[in-house]
Design a protein around this motif. Structure first.
Motif, PDB file in Angstrom:
ATOM      1  N   TYR A  51       0.773  -1.096   0.118  1.00  0.00           N
ATOM      2  CA  TYR A  51      -0.008   0.039  -0.127  1.00  0.00           C
ATOM      3  C   TYR A  51       0.763   1.375   0.041  1.00  0.00           C
ATOM      4  N   MET A  52       2.068   1.050  -0.583  1.00  0.00           N
ATOM      5  CA  MET A  52       2.860   2.305  -0.787  1.00  0.00           C
ATOM      6  C   MET A  52       3.063   2.508  -2.199  1.00  0.00           C
ATOM      7  N   ASN A  53       2.537   3.703  -3.009  1.00  0.00           N
ATOM      8  CA  ASN A  53       2.868   4.075  -3.996  1.00  0.00           C
ATOM      9  C   ASN A  53       4.177   3.994  -4.558  1.00  0.00           C
ATOM     10  N   GLU A  54       4.987   4.383  -3.434  1.00  0.00           N
ATOM     11  CA  GLU A  54       6.545   4.648  -3.868  1.00  0.00           C
ATOM     12  C   GLU A  54       7.328   4.232  -2.510  1.00  0.00           C
ATOM     13  N   THR A  55       8.348   3.551  -2.551  1.00  0.00           N
ATOM     14  CA  THR A  55       9.175   3.321  -1.285  1.00  0.00           C
ATOM     15  C   THR A  55      10.775   3.288  -1.608  1.00  0.00           C
ATOM     16  N   TYR A  56      11.150   4.003  -0.479  1.00  0.00           N
ATOM     17  CA  TYR A  56      12.488   4.377  -0.460  1.00  0.00           C
ATOM     18  C   TYR A  56      13.268   4.009   0.794  1.00  0.00           C
ATOM     19  N   ARG A  57      14.690   4.298   0.811  1.00  0.00           N
ATOM     20  CA  ARG A  57      15.400   3.733   1.997  1.00  0.00           C
ATOM     21  C   ARG A  57      15.059   5.086   2.953  1.00  0.00           C
ATOM     22  N   ILE A  58      15.169   4.612   4.232  1.00  0.00           N
ATOM     23  CA  ILE A  58      15.029   5.700   5.405  1.00  0.00           C
ATOM     24  C   ILE A  58      16.408   6.632   5.123  1.00  0.00           C
ATOM     25  N   ASP A  59      17.374   6.296   4.953  1.00  0.00           N
ATOM     26  CA  ASP A  59      18.730   6.990   4.601  1.00  0.00           C
ATOM     27  C   ASP A  59      18.253   8.350   3.793  1.00  0.00           C
ATOM     28  N   ASP A  60      17.413   7.890   2.849  1.00  0.00           N
ATOM     29  CA  ASP A  60      17.095   9.139   1.889  1.00  0.00           C
ATOM     30  C   ASP A  60      15.755   9.944   2.407  1.00  0.00           C
ATOM     31  N   LEU A  61      15.407   9.903   3.669  1.00  0.00           N
ATOM     32  CA  LEU A  61      14.391  10.352   4.175  1.00  0.00           C
ATOM     33  C   LEU A  61      14.421  12.213   3.918  1.00  0.00           C
ATOM     34  N   ALA A  62      15.379  12.508   3.918  1.00  0.00           N
ATOM     35  CA  ALA A  62      15.416  14.096   3.840  1.00  0.00           C
ATOM     36  C   ALA A  62      14.886  14.545   2.357  1.00  0.00           C
ATOM     37  N   GLU A  63      15.277  13.650   1.372  1.00  0.00           N
ATOM     38  CA  GLU A  63      15.043  13.950  -0.085  1.00  0.00           C
ATOM     39  C   GLU A  63      13.405  13.858  -0.360  1.00  0.00           C
ATOM     40  N   HIS A  64      12.526  13.201   0.444  1.00  0.00           N
ATOM     41  CA  HIS A  64      11.268  13.032   0.253  1.00  0.00           C
ATOM     42  C   HIS A  64      10.296  13.820   1.173  1.00  0.00           C
ATOM     43  N   LEU A  65      10.882  14.270   2.443  1.00  0.00           N
ATOM     44  CA  LEU A  65      10.232  15.101   3.247  1.00  0.00           C
ATOM     45  C   LEU A  65       9.478  16.252   2.554  1.00  0.00           C
ATOM     46  N   PRO A  66       9.915  16.952   1.840  1.00  0.00           N
ATOM     47  CA  PRO A  66       9.332  18.332   1.216  1.00  0.00           C
ATOM     48  C   PRO A  66       8.042  17.656   0.101  1.00  0.00           C
ATOM     49  N   LYS A  67       7.874  16.498  -0.161  1.00  0.00           N
ATOM     50  CA  LYS A  67       6.636  16.040  -0.840  1.00  0.00           C
ATOM     51  C   LYS A  67       5.667  16.062  -0.124  1.00  0.00           C
ATOM     52  N   ALA A  68       5.688  15.948   1.009  1.00  0.00           N
ATOM     53  CA  ALA A  68       4.588  15.163   2.064  1.00  0.00           C
ATOM     54  C   ALA A  68       3.531  16.393   2.683  1.00  0.00           C
ATOM     55  N   ASP A  69       2.267  16.156   2.543  1.00  0.00           N
ATOM     56  CA  ASP A  69       1.308  17.110   3.464  1.00  0.00           C
ATOM     57  C   ASP A  69       1.317  16.547   4.930  1.00  0.00           C
ATOM     58  N   ILE A  70       1.623  15.228   4.863  1.00  0.00           N
ATOM     59  CA  ILE A  70       1.365  14.553   6.175  1.00  0.00           C
ATOM     60  C   ILE A  70       2.646  13.587   6.409  1.00  0.00           C
ATOM     61  N   VAL A  71       3.292  13.548   7.745  1.00  0.00           N
ATOM     62  CA  VAL A  71       4.444  12.839   7.811  1.00  0.00           C
ATOM     63  C   VAL A  71       4.036  11.726   8.965  1.00  0.00           C
ATOM     64  N   ILE A  72       4.143  10.449   8.862  1.00  0.00           N
ATOM     65  CA  ILE A  72       3.627   9.544   9.868  1.00  0.00           C
ATOM     66  C   ILE A  72       4.924   8.685  10.278  1.00  0.00           C
ATOM     67  N   SER A  73       5.202   8.513  11.339  1.00  0.00           N
ATOM     68  CA  SER A  73       6.289   7.667  11.898  1.00  0.00           C
ATOM     69  C   SER A  73       5.466   6.707  12.882  1.00  0.00           C
ATOM     70  N   VAL A  74       5.654   5.516  12.634  1.00  0.00           N
ATOM     71  CA  VAL A  74       5.385   4.172  13.369  1.00  0.00           C
ATOM     72  C   VAL A  74       6.572   3.342  13.667  1.00  0.00           C
ATOM     73  N   LEU A  75       7.719   3.946  13.745  1.00  0.00           N
ATOM     74  CA  LEU A  75       8.977   3.140  13.962  1.00  0.00           C
ATOM     75  C   LEU A  75       9.118   2.623  15.373  1.00  0.00           C
ATOM     76  N   PRO A  76       9.785   1.531  15.523  1.00  0.00           N
ATOM     77  CA  PRO A  76      10.043   1.118  16.823  1.00  0.00           C
ATOM     78  C   PRO A  76      11.326   1.665  17.372  1.00  0.00           C
ATOM     79  N   SER A  77      11.341   1.290  18.654  1.00  0.00           N
ATOM     80  CA  SER A  77      12.510   1.965  19.289  1.00  0.00           C
ATOM     81  C   SER A  77      13.965   1.179  19.167  1.00  0.00           C
ATOM     82  N   THR A  78      14.876   1.566  18.504  1.00  0.00           N
ATOM     83  CA  THR A  78      16.190   1.043  18.084  1.00  0.00           C
ATOM     84  C   THR A  78      17.450   1.996  18.278  1.00  0.00           C
ATOM     85  N   ASP A  79      18.304   1.417  18.282  1.00  0.00           N
ATOM     86  CA  ASP A  79      19.581   2.316  18.394  1.00  0.00           C
ATOM     87  C   ASP A  79      19.622   3.369  17.043  1.00  0.00           C
TER      88      ASP A  79
END
Length: 315
Positions: free
Chosen positions: A174-202
């Motif tokens: 259910y993702m139209n596109e998927t990218y590596r989390i290392d490239d997050l900064a590149e895709h943040l400007p595209k979003a009207d809504i940013v949702i994190s459901v990440l677990p807690s890790t180092d």
């Protein structure tokens, strides 16, 4: 064989276990009981009540079933050293959490807080506030696993374009596109809504920095429903005070309960949810739906127990 629950549960669910596994001794308690620790082969816990000392006392322990997704409060090293099997209920939160997230987004988009306040104040104001549509938005979902995929599924029903960011960059449901989390900064400007459901890790601790909020749209909604240490409280306060984004919805915090003197309580562009988005009248029912088949496999000596975890990784 003894199975020790460190929390009480509904009588009907307890009876189901006792009836289905008459050969097993079940202990349903409210907290840690040394006698049960010392004799249990299986412990069922919410993952917040076991200490290193408890693990040391539990000499017969072979399997810990965590009726939660997070294990960050568990004595990981002590468990790993004993090579104790750990599994959890990953996936059962997706329905209630997705409904909570969707409710918050629609509430902000359709200015429900303003409507409720006007009702309390007996104000009839058809022009108050500026409602917007969810339809046609773009959502960036950080951590498109079981929960993120369910969020994406329902958002796509509103014709929202979904972008996922995960560790691998491999396609996610259910993702139209998927990218590596290392490239997050590149895709943040595209979003009207940013949702994190990440677990807690180092790797996820303080992953979101001030610079990431600078990259978000000034009308963006940021929602954190994963773990509170994704972003430092100071960074959140600064970004919200400077109106880097339109609104933040937080269900998790670095310190819980959120201290009364926290600046977050005083801000107008935030919704504070007391880590309750996964709560549901069906929570334990769904947990048992995972535990019972897993217990059958365990008794049969099978290795394919659902949601087995690497306790040191945290997932």
């Amino acid at each position: 064989m003894k199975v020790y629950f460190t929390f009480d549960s509904r009588p009907d669910l307890q009876k189901q276990l006792v009836d289905e596994f008459p050969e097993i001794e079940f202990a349903f308690r409210k907290g840690i009981v040394v006698e049960d620790l010392e004799s249990a082969e299986v412990i069922v816990t919410y993952g917040e009540d076991l200490s290193e000392e408890d693990i040391a006392k539990a000499q017969n322990l072979k399997w810990i079933f965590v009726a939660s997704a997070g294990v960050e409060k568990m004595p990981k090293n002590a468990i790993a050293e004993r090579n104790i099997l750990v599994s959890n209920v990953r996936g059962i939160h997706k329905k209630p959490m997705t409904e909570s997230i969707l409710a918050h987004i629609l509430s902000i988009k359709r200015i429900l807080p303003t409507i409720y306040q006007n009702q309390r104040n007996k104000v009839w104001d058809k022009r108050g506030g500026r409602p917007t549509e969810l339809n046609g938005s773009t959502a960036l979902i950080i951590g498109p696993g079981a929960i993120g995929g369910e969020i994406g599924r329902l958002l796509q029903a509103f014709e929202v374009y979904t972008i996922g960011c995960n560790r691998s960059g491999n396609p996610a449901d259910y993702m139209n596109e998927t990218y590596r989390i290392d490239d997050l900064a590149e895709h943040l400007p595209k979003a009207d809504i940013v949702i994190s459901v990440l677990p807690s890790t180092d790797e996820t601790e303080h992953l979101i920095k001030y610079e990431h909020f600078q990259l978000m749209r000034d009308n963006a909604i940021f929602l954190n429903f994963g773990r509170g240490n994704l972003v430092s409280t100071d960074v959140l306060v600064r970004a919200l005070e400077e109106n880097q984004i339109l609104h933040a919805v937080l269900d998790v915090f670095e310190e819980e309960p959120l201290p009364l003197n926290s600046r977050l309580w005083e801000l107008d562009n935030i919704t504070i949810s007391p880590h309750c988005s996964s709560h549901s009248s069906r929570y334990l029912e769904r947990s048992f739906e995972i535990f019972i088949p897993s217990l059958k496999k365990y008794l049969n000596g099978e290795t394919g127990i659902e949601n087995k975890m690497d306790i040191l990784r945290g997932y």
